[in-house]
Design a protein around this motif. Sequence first.
Motif, PDB file in Angstrom:
ATOM      1  N   THR A 185       0.850  -1.190   0.000  1.00  0.00           N
ATOM      2  CA  THR A 185       0.000   0.000   0.000  1.00  0.00           C
ATOM      3  C   THR A 185       0.883   1.236   0.000  1.00  0.00           C
ATOM      4  OG1 THR A 185      -1.702  -1.176   1.265  1.00  0.00           O
ATOM      5  CG2 THR A 185      -1.849   1.222   1.214  1.00  0.00           C
ATOM      6  N   CYS A 186       0.697   2.103  -0.967  1.00  0.00           N
ATOM      7  CA  CYS A 186       1.470   3.338  -1.046  1.00  0.00           C
ATOM      8  C   CYS A 186       1.169   4.210   0.176  1.00  0.00           C
ATOM      9  CB  CYS A 186       1.119   4.072  -2.338  1.00  0.00           C
ATOM     10  SG  CYS A 186       2.383   5.220  -2.906  1.00  0.00           S
ATOM     11  N   TRP A 187       2.187   4.862   0.728  1.00  0.00           N
ATOM     12  CA  TRP A 187       2.109   5.696   1.932  1.00  0.00           C
ATOM     13  C   TRP A 187       2.039   4.893   3.230  1.00  0.00           C
ATOM     14  CZ3 TRP A 187      -0.368   7.772  -2.434  1.00  0.00           C
ATOM     15  CH2 TRP A 187       0.063   9.038  -2.830  1.00  0.00           C
ATOM     16  N   ASP A 188       2.254   3.598   3.178  1.00  0.00           N
ATOM     17  CA  ASP A 188       2.264   2.788   4.402  1.00  0.00           C
ATOM     18  C   ASP A 188       3.699   2.353   4.714  1.00  0.00           C
ATOM     19  OD1 ASP A 188       1.616   1.161   6.589  1.00  0.00           O
ATOM     20  OD2 ASP A 188       1.254  -0.577   5.294  1.00  0.00           O
ATOM     21  N   PRO A 189       4.313   2.823   5.777  1.00  0.00           N
ATOM     22  CA  PRO A 189       3.806   3.793   6.756  1.00  0.00           C
ATOM     23  C   PRO A 189       3.987   5.255   6.308  1.00  0.00           C
ATOM     24  CG  PRO A 189       5.985   3.076   7.409  1.00  0.00           C
ATOM     25  CD  PRO A 189       5.637   2.299   6.170  1.00  0.00           C
ATOM     26  N   ASP A 190       4.807   5.481   5.268  1.00  0.00           N
ATOM     27  CA  ASP A 190       4.988   6.817   4.696  1.00  0.00           C
ATOM     28  C   ASP A 190       5.585   6.638   3.298  1.00  0.00           C
ATOM     29  OD1 ASP A 190       7.917   6.600   4.952  1.00  0.00           O
ATOM     30  OD2 ASP A 190       7.585   6.964   7.082  1.00  0.00           O
ATOM     31  N   LEU A 191       5.632   7.729   2.534  1.00  0.00           N
ATOM     32  CA  LEU A 191       6.063   7.636   1.141  1.00  0.00           C
ATOM     33  C   LEU A 191       7.548   7.300   1.010  1.00  0.00           C
ATOM     34  CD1 LEU A 191       4.465   7.813  -1.446  1.00  0.00           C
ATOM     35  CD2 LEU A 191       5.138  10.212  -1.661  1.00  0.00           C
ATOM     36  N   GLU A 192       8.339   7.789   1.923  1.00  0.00           N
ATOM     37  CA  GLU A 192       9.784   7.496   1.901  1.00  0.00           C
ATOM     38  C   GLU A 192      10.028   6.000   2.055  1.00  0.00           C
ATOM     39  OE1 GLU A 192      13.887   8.837   4.252  1.00  0.00           O
ATOM     40  OE2 GLU A 192      11.928   9.267   5.143  1.00  0.00           O
ATOM     41  N   THR A 193       9.312   5.369   2.992  1.00  0.00           N
ATOM     42  CA  THR A 193       9.465   3.924   3.204  1.00  0.00           C
ATOM     43  C   THR A 193       8.915   3.139   2.029  1.00  0.00           C
ATOM     44  OG1 THR A 193       9.249   4.307   5.581  1.00  0.00           O
ATOM     45  CG2 THR A 193       9.069   2.031   4.826  1.00  0.00           C
ATOM     46  N   ILE A 249       4.491  -7.547   7.206  1.00  0.00           N
ATOM     47  CA  ILE A 249       5.881  -7.196   7.533  1.00  0.00           C
ATOM     48  C   ILE A 249       6.008  -5.681   7.688  1.00  0.00           C
ATOM     49  CG2 ILE A 249       8.262  -7.175   6.664  1.00  0.00           C
ATOM     50  CD1 ILE A 249       7.609  -9.825   5.230  1.00  0.00           C
ATOM     51  N   VAL A 250       5.373  -4.943   6.790  1.00  0.00           N
ATOM     52  CA  VAL A 250       5.411  -3.478   6.863  1.00  0.00           C
ATOM     53  C   VAL A 250       4.757  -3.004   8.158  1.00  0.00           C
ATOM     54  CG1 VAL A 250       4.732  -1.326   5.732  1.00  0.00           C
ATOM     55  CG2 VAL A 250       5.397  -3.304   4.340  1.00  0.00           C
ATOM     56  N   GLU A 251       3.648  -3.629   8.522  1.00  0.00           N
ATOM     57  CA  GLU A 251       2.954  -3.272   9.773  1.00  0.00           C
ATOM     58  C   GLU A 251       3.865  -3.492  10.975  1.00  0.00           C
ATOM     59  OE1 GLU A 251      -0.790  -4.879  12.516  1.00  0.00           O
ATOM     60  OE2 GLU A 251      -0.690  -5.435  10.399  1.00  0.00           O
ATOM     61  N   GLU A 252       4.577  -4.614  10.987  1.00  0.00           N
ATOM     62  CA  GLU A 252       5.390  -4.980  12.146  1.00  0.00           C
ATOM     63  C   GLU A 252       6.723  -4.238  12.191  1.00  0.00           C
ATOM     64  OE1 GLU A 252       5.684  -9.189  11.737  1.00  0.00           O
ATOM     65  OE2 GLU A 252       3.674  -9.573  12.528  1.00  0.00           O
ATOM     66  N   LYS A 253       7.318  -3.972  11.027  1.00  0.00           N
ATOM     67  CA  LYS A 253       8.677  -3.415  10.991  1.00  0.00           C
ATOM     68  C   LYS A 253       8.716  -1.914  10.694  1.00  0.00           C
ATOM     69  CE  LYS A 253      10.490  -7.437  11.766  1.00  0.00           C
ATOM     70  NZ  LYS A 253      11.140  -7.727  13.072  1.00  0.00           N
ATOM     71  N   LYS A 256       9.481   1.493   9.349  1.00  0.00           N
ATOM     72  CA  LYS A 256      10.552   2.034   8.516  1.00  0.00           C
ATOM     73  C   LYS A 256      11.686   1.032   8.296  1.00  0.00           C
ATOM     74  CE  LYS A 256       9.812   6.916   9.657  1.00  0.00           C
ATOM     75  NZ  LYS A 256       9.695   7.421   8.263  1.00  0.00           N
ATOM     76  N   LYS A 257      11.730  -0.014   9.095  1.00  0.00           N
ATOM     77  CA  LYS A 257      12.760  -1.046   8.935  1.00  0.00           C
ATOM     78  C   LYS A 257      12.295  -2.181   8.017  1.00  0.00           C
ATOM     79  CE  LYS A 257      14.826  -0.181  13.467  1.00  0.00           C
ATOM     80  NZ  LYS A 257      15.164  -0.760  14.807  1.00  0.00           N
ATOM     81  N   ALA A 258      11.129  -2.008   7.405  1.00  0.00           N
ATOM     82  CA  ALA A 258      10.535  -3.073   6.590  1.00  0.00           C
ATOM     83  C   ALA A 258      11.274  -3.371   5.282  1.00  0.00           C
ATOM     84  CB  ALA A 258       9.071  -2.745   6.288  1.00  0.00           C
ATOM     85  N   PRO A 259      11.878  -2.382   4.589  1.00  0.00           N
ATOM     86  CA  PRO A 259      12.409  -2.651   3.245  1.00  0.00           C
ATOM     87  C   PRO A 259      13.307  -3.894   3.135  1.00  0.00           C
ATOM     88  CG  PRO A 259      12.390  -0.305   3.624  1.00  0.00           C
ATOM     89  CD  PRO A 259      11.972  -0.932   4.912  1.00  0.00           C
ATOM     90  N   ALA A 260      14.296  -4.004   3.985  1.00  0.00           N
ATOM     91  CA  ALA A 260      15.220  -5.147   3.916  1.00  0.00           C
ATOM     92  C   ALA A 260      14.497  -6.453   4.243  1.00  0.00           C
ATOM     93  CB  ALA A 260      16.395  -4.941   4.865  1.00  0.00           C
ATOM     94  N   LYS A 261      13.554  -6.405   5.185  1.00  0.00           N
ATOM     95  CA  LYS A 261      12.808  -7.608   5.580  1.00  0.00           C
ATOM     96  C   LYS A 261      11.896  -8.088   4.447  1.00  0.00           C
ATOM     97  CE  LYS A 261      14.289  -8.192   9.810  1.00  0.00           C
ATOM     98  NZ  LYS A 261      15.020  -9.431  10.193  1.00  0.00           N
ATOM     99  N   VAL A 262      11.297  -7.141   3.722  1.00  0.00           N
ATOM    100  CA  VAL A 262      10.444  -7.511   2.588  1.00  0.00           C
ATOM    101  C   VAL A 262      11.282  -8.198   1.516  1.00  0.00           C
ATOM    102  CG1 VAL A 262       9.052  -6.596   0.690  1.00  0.00           C
ATOM    103  CG2 VAL A 262       8.714  -5.723   3.011  1.00  0.00           C
ATOM    104  N   LYS A 263      12.446  -7.650   1.214  1.00  0.00           N
ATOM    105  CA  LYS A 263      13.315  -8.273   0.217  1.00  0.00           C
ATOM    106  C   LYS A 263      13.717  -9.693   0.653  1.00  0.00           C
ATOM    107  CE  LYS A 263      17.666  -6.945  -0.408  1.00  0.00           C
ATOM    108  NZ  LYS A 263      18.841  -6.172  -0.916  1.00  0.00           N
ATOM    109  N   GLU A 264      14.047  -9.832   1.915  1.00  0.00           N
ATOM    110  CA  GLU A 264      14.438 -11.147   2.444  1.00  0.00           C
ATOM    111  C   GLU A 264      13.295 -12.147   2.299  1.00  0.00           C
ATOM    112  OE1 GLU A 264      15.331 -12.840   6.891  1.00  0.00           O
ATOM    113  OE2 GLU A 264      16.181 -10.871   6.400  1.00  0.00           O
TER     114      GLU A 264
END
Length: 265
Positions: A28-36, A243-247, A249-257
């Motif tokens: 979802t775009c903007w979850d949790p923010d646009l930068e993430t 994963i985005v909900e739980e992590k 701003k730290k989600a990007p690397a976890k999503v890739k993994e």
Amino acid sequence: MLKGATFIEKSIKDLKRKGEIPLIPYITCWDPDLETTEAILWEMAEVSPACIELGFPFSDPVADGPTIQKAVVRALEHKPTLENFFEFVKRLNDKGYPIPLVCMTYYNIFYRFGLERAVKFALDSGLSGFIIPDLPIEEANPWLKANKGKGLATIFLAAPTSSEERIRKIAQKSSGFLYYVSLTGITGARDKLPEDVLERLQLVKSLSSIPVAVGFGISKPEHVKMLSPYADALVVGSAIVKIVEEKGKKAPAKVKEFLKILKTF
């Protein structure tokens, strides 16, 4: 440079030719923010998905389960507009984003924005297509007319309850890929998929001349292993959004993994 439905189809077919599993992740775009969101998209690109569903948040996401509903609530706090969405997609593509991006949202968004205007903005941004889950083929002519000859994908959904005749019609009107919903109900990760999903997938593929992707409930390597010989692509949504909900701003690397694990099962 390839664009639209052609870009999506080629991406799916190229991955299959290489013996890779064409995944179609959703966030979802903007979850949790646009930068993430942007950071997640660049991390996902490194795993070479077939395309990416980028959800535009809508206040009444009728096809989505609790996980994505909560993501939409978080995203709506930023008061996003469709203009903002297309600007974001354009910025990504101006930076050379290599993966086809598909907007997933509901028809009311485009109806209010203006159908032809939405198509124009999409073309200008480099978006590849749309998934509009509450738009049935019987009511899609105004949308299809606005997009006629423009090349943008319109991806329709077929359900387990769809008749052969209806699946044929959906396949004829779809472009990019046909989205087969593996189960009745709403999105969400499941432990088990329906027993007849493989049989139904074979039927849908026999009735479609474009790639068939399957989604709803796919969340485990076992699901990927079971479905990948039968589907052209696999849509993974709620498991990633969790994963985005739980992590955060730290989600990007976890999503890739997570996507790497799914692709190697």
